[in-house]
Design an enzyme around this catalytic site. Structure first.
Site, PDB file in Angstrom:
ATOM      1  N   LYS A 118      27.435  54.417  30.987  1.00 48.00           N
ATOM      2  CA  LYS A 118      28.810  54.125  30.562  1.00 48.00           C
ATOM      3  C   LYS A 118      29.656  55.386  30.481  1.00 48.00           C
ATOM      4  CE  LYS A 118      28.440  49.591  28.653  1.00 48.00           C
ATOM      5  NZ  LYS A 118      28.726  48.638  27.612  1.00 48.00           N
ATOM      6  N   LYS A 201      23.429  45.001  38.029  1.00 48.09           N
ATOM      7  CA  LYS A 201      23.440  43.835  37.137  1.00 48.09           C
ATOM      8  C   LYS A 201      24.836  43.222  37.051  1.00 48.09           C
ATOM      9  CE  LYS A 201      24.411  45.356  32.485  1.00 48.09           C
ATOM     10  NZ  LYS A 201      24.338  45.038  31.101  1.00 48.09           N
ATOM     11  N   LYS A 204      30.367  42.506  32.724  1.00 47.34           N
ATOM     12  CA  LYS A 204      31.757  42.205  32.358  1.00 47.34           C
ATOM     13  C   LYS A 204      32.732  43.183  32.972  1.00 47.34           C
ATOM     14  CE  LYS A 204      30.650  40.918  27.643  1.00 47.34           C
ATOM     15  NZ  LYS A 204      30.132  41.630  26.491  1.00 47.34           N
TER      16      LYS A 204
HETATM   17  N1  AQP Z   1      23.349  40.692  33.894  1.00 48.50           N
HETATM   18  C1  AQP Z   1      22.716  40.320  32.785  1.00 48.50           C
HETATM   19  N2  AQP Z   1      21.570  39.599  32.852  1.00 48.50           N
HETATM   20  C2  AQP Z   1      20.930  39.205  31.719  1.00 48.50           C
HETATM   21  N3  AQP Z   1      21.389  39.493  30.482  1.00 48.50           N
HETATM   22  C3  AQP Z   1      22.526  40.199  30.371  1.00 48.50           C
HETATM   23  N4  AQP Z   1      23.228  40.637  29.312  1.00 48.50           N
HETATM   24  C4  AQP Z   1      24.315  41.316  29.743  1.00 48.50           C
HETATM   25  N5  AQP Z   1      24.344  41.335  31.083  1.00 48.50           N
HETATM   26  C5  AQP Z   1      23.243  40.655  31.504  1.00 48.50           C
HETATM   27  C6  AQP Z   1      22.855  40.398  27.938  1.00 48.50           C
HETATM   28  O1  AQP Z   1      23.972  39.875  27.243  1.00 48.50           O
HETATM   29  C7  AQP Z   1      23.920  40.332  25.885  1.00 48.50           C
HETATM   30  C8  AQP Z   1      25.231  40.880  25.477  1.00 48.50           C
HETATM   31  O2  AQP Z   1      25.617  41.983  26.233  1.00 48.50           O
HETATM   32  P1  AQP Z   1      26.859  42.843  25.711  1.00 48.50           P
HETATM   33  O3  AQP Z   1      28.116  42.201  26.047  1.00 48.50           O
HETATM   34  O4  AQP Z   1      26.695  43.170  24.296  1.00 48.50           O
HETATM   35  O5  AQP Z   1      26.709  44.173  26.463  1.00 48.50           O
HETATM   36  P2  AQP Z   1      26.317  44.495  27.893  1.00 48.50           P
HETATM   37  O6  AQP Z   1      24.865  44.338  28.085  1.00 48.50           O
HETATM   38  O7  AQP Z   1      26.854  45.862  28.049  1.00 48.50           O
HETATM   39  O8  AQP Z   1      27.095  43.424  28.791  1.00 48.50           O
HETATM   40  P3  AQP Z   1      27.778  43.756  30.149  1.00 48.50           P
HETATM   41  O9  AQP Z   1      28.281  42.551  30.801  1.00 48.50           O
HETATM   42  O10 AQP Z   1      26.899  44.596  30.987  1.00 48.50           O
HETATM   43  O11 AQP Z   1      29.030  44.576  29.664  1.00 48.50           O
HETATM   44  P4  AQP Z   1      29.564  45.917  30.241  1.00 48.50           P
HETATM   45  O12 AQP Z   1      30.066  45.607  31.605  1.00 48.50           O
HETATM   46  O13 AQP Z   1      30.663  46.263  29.274  1.00 48.50           O
HETATM   47  O14 AQP Z   1      28.439  46.883  30.245  1.00 48.50           O
HETATM   48  C9  AQP Z   1      22.774  41.341  25.802  1.00 48.50           C
HETATM   49  O15 AQP Z   1      21.656  40.681  25.245  1.00 48.50           O
HETATM   50  C10 AQP Z   1      22.519  41.699  27.222  1.00 48.50           C
HETATM   51  O16 AQP Z   1      21.183  42.067  27.434  1.00 48.50           O
END
Ligand code: AQP
Length: 342
Positions: A118, A201, A204
């Site tokens: 990040k 992956k 968001k």
């Molecule tokens: N691609 C994924 N596959 C399976 N699980 C996922 N999670 C996120 N992406 C995937 C799970 O969703 C939960 C919440 O995630 P979060 O929003 O707290 O943070 P994150 O993991 O940083 O989500 P993103 O979409 O990847 O956000 P950005 O783009 O901001 O980094 C967690 O349990 C995570 O494992």
């Protein structure tokens, strides 16, 4: 409170940073609902304090928090059976996070791959909060003596760090006060990949909306995104092993299996040998069938913001009732003087 006797308690959270997607649903929300339905005590949090480790427009954060709450409820979380709340309403998260900032070591934080991803090349310009994020996450879990944490694969390293923090606190103070929380990473879709690139992956923050299926997408959008998902030209192999070097094909099969509550082997037995021109429409139908009721319910719930705010405030009150005595006992173990009778 009897130390070292830990009743199973599930805690997990999601950042209200917009674009709740299929990865969040299959890796987290669907699993949250399964834990609730098994009758374990469950607390689920919209982690707004984590979201602000990177810039959030205030109006967007407010909307995303309510939308996430709607997404939780539409995915099957029942505010009567699970404690649903936003993190900033329970001050004990931040208070215990400070304690854990003093327990965790700089070197532990520097190894966190999410920080490296990040912060990117410009780590000196990242917020201090983004660096300290895993200590707050440990506090989120441990302020409830959480024992089990359903998450996607990407969060495994953070849960391991939470265990290290709990173990170091217990060791330093000669207590068995904090449990060592277990990550619960199960099922066919613990890591849902981007629809545009099977090696990254689904996220968001991916600038391409075609890379993910949002829980707010309508049926037509879901079907179009699956139709346009990147694949290779070969038909599906007849056995799961044949997916090994085919990340995009493997991703679509994993998504199918998770949505259909089937194993990957069962999907291969049914769909092995099919070209994508046949498999993709089947997957699109399944995804629309499973996801449109969620998006319709989210939209309905979003019409009543006052009701969402009431649910979050009620959840925060119930969460605080668990967290406050655990924080008080933590301070006491550390030698902080409290008010008489406090
Ligand atoms: N691609 C994924 N596959 C399976 N699980 C996922 N999670 C996120 N992406 C995937 C799970 O969703 C939960 C919440 O995630 P979060 O929003 O707290 O943070 P994150 O993991 O940083 O989500 P993103 O979409 O990847 O956000 P950005 O783009 O901001 O980094 C967690 O349990 C995570 O494992």
């Amino acid at each position: 409170m009897s130390e070292a006797a830990f009743t199973p308690r599930v805690f997990s959270g999601i950042q209200p940073s917009g674009n709740l997607h299929l990865g969040n649903y299959l890796g987290a929300l669907k699993r949250f609902a399964e834990a609730q339905d098994r009758g374990v005590e469950t607390l689920y949090c919209m982690v707004d304090l984590h979201a602000v480790t990177v810039w959030q427009e205030p109006a967007d954060l407010r909307r995303a928090t309510r939308e996430l709450a709607a997404g939780f409820i539409a995915s099957g979380l029942d505010p009567a059976r699970s404690i649903l709340f936003n993190q900033s309403q329970v001050a004990e998260h931040s208070q215990l996070a400070w304690v854990f900032n003093c327990v965790a070591r700089m070197g532990w934080m520097q190894r966190m791959t999410q920080f490296k991803d990040k912060a990117g090349k410009n780590a000196q310009n990242a917020s201090l909060g983004l660096f300290a994020y895993p200590a707050l996450m440990a506090a989120d879990i441990l302020v409830y003596h959480g024992t089990h944490v359903p998450v996607g694969e990407d969060q495994k390293q953070h849960i391991e760090l939470s265990r290290d923090i709990a173990a170091k606190f217990n060791h330093d103070y000669g207590v068995e006060f904090f449990p060592l929380p277990e990550p619960v990473i199960e099922g066919a879709a613990t890591r849902v990949m981007s629809l545009r690139d099977g090696t990254r992956k689904m996220s968001k923050s991916d600038p391409s909306d075609m890379s993910r299926i949002n829980l707010t997408d309508d049926a037509e959008t879901i079907a179009r995104k699956i139709r346009k998902a990147k694949t290779d030209p070969e038909p599906l192999p007849s056995e799961a092993e044949g997916l090994e070097d085919r990340p995009e094909a493997r991703n679509l099969v994993n998504i199918y299996a998770a949505l259909a509550d089937m194993s990957v082997e069962q999907v291969m037995a049914e769909a092995g040998g099919q070209p994508f021109s046949v498999f993709k429409p089947r997957l699109a139908d399944l995804a629309v069938d499973r996801l449109t009721p969620i998006s319709i319910e989210m939209k309905r719930l979003m019409h009543d913001e006052a009701e969402i705010d009431r649910i979050l405030a009620d959840g925060a009150g119930r969460a605080r009732a668990i967290a406050a005595p655990i924080l008080r006992r933590t301070y006491d173990i550390m030698g902080m003087v409290s008010a008489p009778g406090g």
